[in-house]
Write a protein that holds these residues in place. Structure first.
Motif, PDB file in Angstrom:
ATOM      1  N   GLU A 170       0.817  -1.216   0.000  1.00 41.71           N
ATOM      2  CA  GLU A 170       0.000   0.000   0.000  1.00 41.71           C
ATOM      3  C   GLU A 170       0.846   1.260   0.000  1.00 41.71           C
ATOM      4  N   SER A 171       2.102   1.148   0.448  1.00 38.09           N
ATOM      5  CA  SER A 171       2.941   2.339   0.561  1.00 38.09           C
ATOM      6  C   SER A 171       3.957   2.475  -0.573  1.00 38.09           C
ATOM      7  N   LEU A 172       3.769   1.757  -1.662  1.00 37.59           N
ATOM      8  CA  LEU A 172       4.682   1.879  -2.797  1.00 37.59           C
ATOM      9  C   LEU A 172       4.623   3.289  -3.355  1.00 37.59           C
ATOM     10  N   SER A 173       5.754   3.764  -3.885  1.00 36.78           N
ATOM     11  CA  SER A 173       5.791   5.148  -4.351  1.00 36.78           C
ATOM     12  C   SER A 173       6.120   5.300  -5.836  1.00 36.78           C
ATOM     13  N   LEU A 229       7.324  -0.974  -7.273  1.00 41.28           N
ATOM     14  CA  LEU A 229       6.372  -2.056  -7.483  1.00 41.28           C
ATOM     15  C   LEU A 229       7.049  -3.251  -8.142  1.00 41.28           C
ATOM     16  N   LYS A 230       7.854  -3.003  -9.159  1.00 44.13           N
ATOM     17  CA  LYS A 230       8.573  -4.083  -9.847  1.00 44.13           C
ATOM     18  C   LYS A 230       9.533  -4.784  -8.880  1.00 44.13           C
ATOM     19  N   HIS A 231      10.178  -3.998  -8.029  1.00 40.35           N
ATOM     20  CA  HIS A 231      11.093  -4.567  -7.037  1.00 40.35           C
ATOM     21  C   HIS A 231      10.333  -5.491  -6.078  1.00 40.35           C
ATOM     22  N   ARG A 262      -4.220  -2.043  -5.596  1.00 43.67           N
ATOM     23  CA  ARG A 262      -5.220  -1.099  -6.106  1.00 43.67           C
ATOM     24  C   ARG A 262      -5.313   0.141  -5.222  1.00 43.67           C
ATOM     25  N   ARG A 263      -5.269  -0.045  -3.904  1.00 46.82           N
ATOM     26  CA  ARG A 263      -5.297   1.114  -2.999  1.00 46.82           C
ATOM     27  C   ARG A 263      -4.070   1.989  -3.233  1.00 46.82           C
ATOM     28  N   CYS A 264      -2.932   1.365  -3.472  1.00 53.68           N
ATOM     29  CA  CYS A 264      -1.717   2.128  -3.765  1.00 53.68           C
ATOM     30  C   CYS A 264      -1.868   2.898  -5.070  1.00 53.68           C
ATOM     31  N   LEU A 265      -2.414   2.271  -6.093  1.00 58.52           N
ATOM     32  CA  LEU A 265      -2.595   2.933  -7.389  1.00 58.52           C
ATOM     33  C   LEU A 265      -3.584   4.081  -7.294  1.00 58.52           C
ATOM     34  N   GLU A 266      -4.578   3.956  -6.421  1.00 55.63           N
ATOM     35  CA  GLU A 266      -5.523   5.055  -6.230  1.00 55.63           C
ATOM     36  C   GLU A 266      -4.848   6.241  -5.550  1.00 55.63           C
ATOM     37  N   LYS A 267      -3.925   5.973  -4.630  1.00 58.27           N
ATOM     38  CA  LYS A 267      -3.202   7.052  -3.953  1.00 58.27           C
ATOM     39  C   LYS A 267      -2.134   7.666  -4.852  1.00 58.27           C
ATOM     40  N   PRO A 323      -1.685   7.789  -8.698  1.00 56.24           N
ATOM     41  CA  PRO A 323      -2.094   7.493 -10.080  1.00 56.24           C
ATOM     42  C   PRO A 323      -0.929   7.521 -11.068  1.00 56.24           C
ATOM     43  N   ASP A 324       0.172   8.160 -10.703  1.00 56.57           N
ATOM     44  CA  ASP A 324       1.333   8.177 -11.589  1.00 56.57           C
ATOM     45  C   ASP A 324       1.890   6.771 -11.804  1.00 56.57           C
ATOM     46  N   ILE A 325       1.734   5.881 -10.819  1.00 55.01           N
ATOM     47  CA  ILE A 325       2.171   4.494 -10.991  1.00 55.01           C
ATOM     48  C   ILE A 325       1.274   3.802 -12.013  1.00 55.01           C
ATOM     49  N   ALA A 326      -0.023   4.051 -11.938  1.00 54.86           N
ATOM     50  CA  ALA A 326      -0.962   3.468 -12.906  1.00 54.86           C
ATOM     51  C   ALA A 326      -0.648   3.965 -14.311  1.00 54.86           C
ATOM     52  N   TYR A 327      -0.353   5.262 -14.437  1.00 55.19           N
ATOM     53  CA  TYR A 327       0.001   5.806 -15.746  1.00 55.19           C
ATOM     54  C   TYR A 327       1.287   5.176 -16.273  1.00 55.19           C
ATOM     55  N   ALA A 328       2.239   4.922 -15.382  1.00 61.62           N
ATOM     56  CA  ALA A 328       3.496   4.289 -15.792  1.00 61.62           C
ATOM     57  C   ALA A 328       3.250   2.851 -16.263  1.00 61.62           C
ATOM     58  N   ILE A 329       2.334   2.142 -15.605  1.00 53.57           N
ATOM     59  CA  ILE A 329       1.983   0.783 -16.041  1.00 53.57           C
ATOM     60  C   ILE A 329       1.384   0.827 -17.439  1.00 53.57           C
ATOM     61  N   LEU A 330       0.482   1.786 -17.679  1.00 52.03           N
ATOM     62  CA  LEU A 330      -0.124   1.930 -18.999  1.00 52.03           C
ATOM     63  C   LEU A 330       0.907   2.344 -20.035  1.00 52.03           C
ATOM     64  N   ASN A 331       1.816   3.203 -19.648  1.00 50.76           N
ATOM     65  CA  ASN A 331       2.834   3.692 -20.565  1.00 50.76           C
ATOM     66  C   ASN A 331       3.840   2.601 -20.927  1.00 50.76           C
ATOM     67  N   GLU A 332       4.043   1.629 -20.037  1.00 50.47           N
ATOM     68  CA  GLU A 332       4.925   0.501 -20.346  1.00 50.47           C
ATOM     69  C   GLU A 332       4.461  -0.251 -21.585  1.00 50.47           C
TER      70      GLU A 332
END
Length: 133
Positions: free
Chosen positions: A49-52, A57-59, A110-115, A117-126
């Protein structure tokens, strides 16, 4: 069989299909998942939940596989991705992995991605879903 490390308390019969008993009986089975005790699971969920960042996340994906044998797949869904729910987060079934844990890990991500959203965008951008925008 006694494991050389503390193991997770077995789920009540009929409540879970984790197969911990069969795993303990098999001498050649991968026992890493049994190290995920209830206390360790709480720490893992809090850490997820505290990923930044996406690299964080990959780590964590790599660490979960190396230490526990958990295979985690995170990818955009097959349909449009309009919300965080459109990102597919899947934990593969494996002997010894509790059903509740298989549900708690994606929920924490999912809770982390909601907090963040730049991580979610990075997943999509991958996957080049946001290239050119």
């Amino acid at each position: 069989m006694n494991a050389p490390f503390p193991i997770r308390k077995a789920c009540p019969p009929g409540a879970c299909i984790c197969g911990q008993d069969a795993l303990l009986k098999d001498q050649h089975a991968d026992m890493r998942i049994l190290r995920l005790t209830t206390e360790e699971e709480k720490k893992l969920i809090a850490r997820l939940e505290s990923l930044s960042s996406l690299s964080d996340l990959k780590h964590m994906e790599q660490r979960m596989y190396a230490q526990l044998g958990i295979v985690l797949t995170i990818a955009p869904g097959i349909h449009e991705v309009r919300t965080i729910r459109g990102i597919r987060i899947q934990v593969e079934e494996q002997p010894g992995l509790c059903r509740k844990t298989r549900q708690a890990i994606p929920a924490a991500i999912r809770r982390c991605l909601e907090k963040h959203p730049d991580i979610a965008y990075a997943i999509l951008n991958e996957r080049d879903l946001l290239s050119g925008t």
